[in-house]
Design a protein around this motif. Sequence first.
Motif, PDB file in Angstrom:
ATOM      1  N   CYS A  32       3.895  -9.390   8.182  1.00 47.16           N
ATOM      2  CA  CYS A  32       2.669  -8.539   7.739  1.00 47.16           C
ATOM      3  C   CYS A  32       0.978  -8.899   8.028  1.00 47.16           C
TER       4      CYS A  32
ATOM      5  N   HIS B 230       6.473  -5.829   1.009  1.00 47.07           N
ATOM      6  CA  HIS B 230       4.873  -5.376   1.509  1.00 47.07           C
ATOM      7  C   HIS B 230       4.938  -5.216   2.624  1.00 47.07           C
TER       8      HIS B 230
ATOM      9  N   ALA C  82       5.232  -1.909   3.829  1.00 44.20           N
ATOM     10  CA  ALA C  82       3.757  -0.877   3.534  1.00 44.20           C
ATOM     11  C   ALA C  82       3.845  -1.289   4.766  1.00 44.20           C
TER      12      ALA C  82
ATOM     13  N   CYS D 163      13.614   2.440  -1.671  1.00 45.27           N
ATOM     14  CA  CYS D 163      11.950   1.725  -2.001  1.00 45.27           C
ATOM     15  C   CYS D 163      13.342   2.505  -4.072  1.00 45.27           C
TER      16      CYS D 163
ATOM     17  N   GLU E   9       5.829  -7.900 -10.090  1.00 44.96           N
ATOM     18  CA  GLU E   9       5.353  -8.043  -8.652  1.00 44.96           C
ATOM     19  C   GLU E   9       6.311  -7.688  -7.517  1.00 44.96           C
TER      20      GLU E   9
ATOM     21  N   PHE F 163       5.974  -3.301  -8.028  1.00 50.64           N
ATOM     22  CA  PHE F 163       4.941  -3.566  -7.460  1.00 50.64           C
ATOM     23  C   PHE F 163       4.771  -3.060  -5.913  1.00 50.64           C
ATOM     24  N   ALA F 164       4.868  -3.797  -5.165  1.00 49.86           N
ATOM     25  CA  ALA F 164       5.688  -4.354  -4.008  1.00 49.86           C
ATOM     26  C   ALA F 164       5.861  -3.119  -3.491  1.00 49.86           C
TER      27      ALA F 164
ATOM     28  N   SER G 172       6.882  -0.077  -4.868  1.00 51.88           N
ATOM     29  CA  SER G 172       5.855   0.751  -5.116  1.00 51.88           C
ATOM     30  C   SER G 172       4.684   1.493  -4.498  1.00 51.88           C
ATOM     31  N   THR G 173       3.860   0.621  -3.917  1.00 54.10           N
ATOM     32  CA  THR G 173       3.459   0.548  -2.840  1.00 54.10           C
ATOM     33  C   THR G 173       4.241   0.687  -1.956  1.00 54.10           C
ATOM     34  N   ALA G 174       5.169   0.756  -1.184  1.00 54.30           N
ATOM     35  CA  ALA G 174       5.794   0.975   0.113  1.00 54.30           C
ATOM     36  C   ALA G 174       6.317   2.486  -0.207  1.00 54.30           C
TER      37      ALA G 174
ATOM     38  N   ALA H 193       4.664   4.997  -1.835  1.00 54.48           N
ATOM     39  CA  ALA H 193       3.875   5.019  -1.382  1.00 54.48           C
ATOM     40  C   ALA H 193       3.310   5.277   0.350  1.00 54.48           C
ATOM     41  N   ARG H 194       3.278   4.260   1.040  1.00 55.54           N
ATOM     42  CA  ARG H 194       2.935   4.180   2.256  1.00 55.54           C
ATOM     43  C   ARG H 194       3.786   5.288   2.362  1.00 55.54           C
TER      44      ARG H 194
END
Length: 270
Positions: free
Chosen positions: A129, A167, A170, A191, A210, A213-214, A216-218, A220-221
């Motif tokens: 990352c 992460h 993302a 995802c 966590e 969340f990781a 969900s972020t991925a 979205a990206r």
Amino acid sequence: ALEDVLPSLQRLELIKQQSRVEDLVEKLLAQNATEPLRRLAVSVLHKMYRAGDSSHLPTFVGKLLKVTSEQNKKVTNDTRVATLDVIGELMVREGRQLEAFSTDIFVVIAKHMKLPEASARCSALQCLCKTISVAGLKKESVAANIWKMLQKMLLDKAVTVRTAAGHALAALAVASPACASVNGPDMTGSCLKALATEDQPREAGGLASECRFAFSTALARVLAAMATPVPLAAADRPKKKPVVTDFSSAVEFLEQAASKGPSTGAAYVS
């Protein structure tokens, strides 16, 4: 104490001592330095190169890279992991000066993905990352290889590794929209599968949150990358309209993907 003394030293005196400090850091890493000690070492190195001679930094990082992939049995996995962690932190601190090492770092990360310890794989993904965020991805072939590597890590048994892989996905989608666009359906499917998987008893609480969340972020990206026009050569331009072009089409795509996804387990999206 050393960290506080550095700014007050004369530049010439500091330059004379640089090699000794570098040797000291190498010895600490060989002794399996703890995370706080590694962070302190990075801080000292950062201040030293900023006030002294920064031209030595690439040479030092090159030496560290050799340690991370060293086949010598005397070099333990803990030493390799600690050294790669320091390289990742230096990449964040020093930025563009270490950009040329990104490909070599990716190769080492791929090797560390095969280590048996979950903490080692997790650390490698964190370094991935950091490296992607700083150096970017110059070639789509590199992005494609990273995606292939991540597909295995997204299914890892350890929730900490899956979280780190989320992460990393993302970061990949941001650094290479073209890769995310081409592999969007598979990425979003991974995802959604992760988000729909029920928590295991040992993963309850913060770890599971966590992880969700990781992913969900991925997700979205990836969707954002799929909706972003990517300049392609004429021969590579898709003949069909992109699947995701705006928020409405993103929701429609998710509805279709969810309908084909796991039939059991509550879907968690935070």
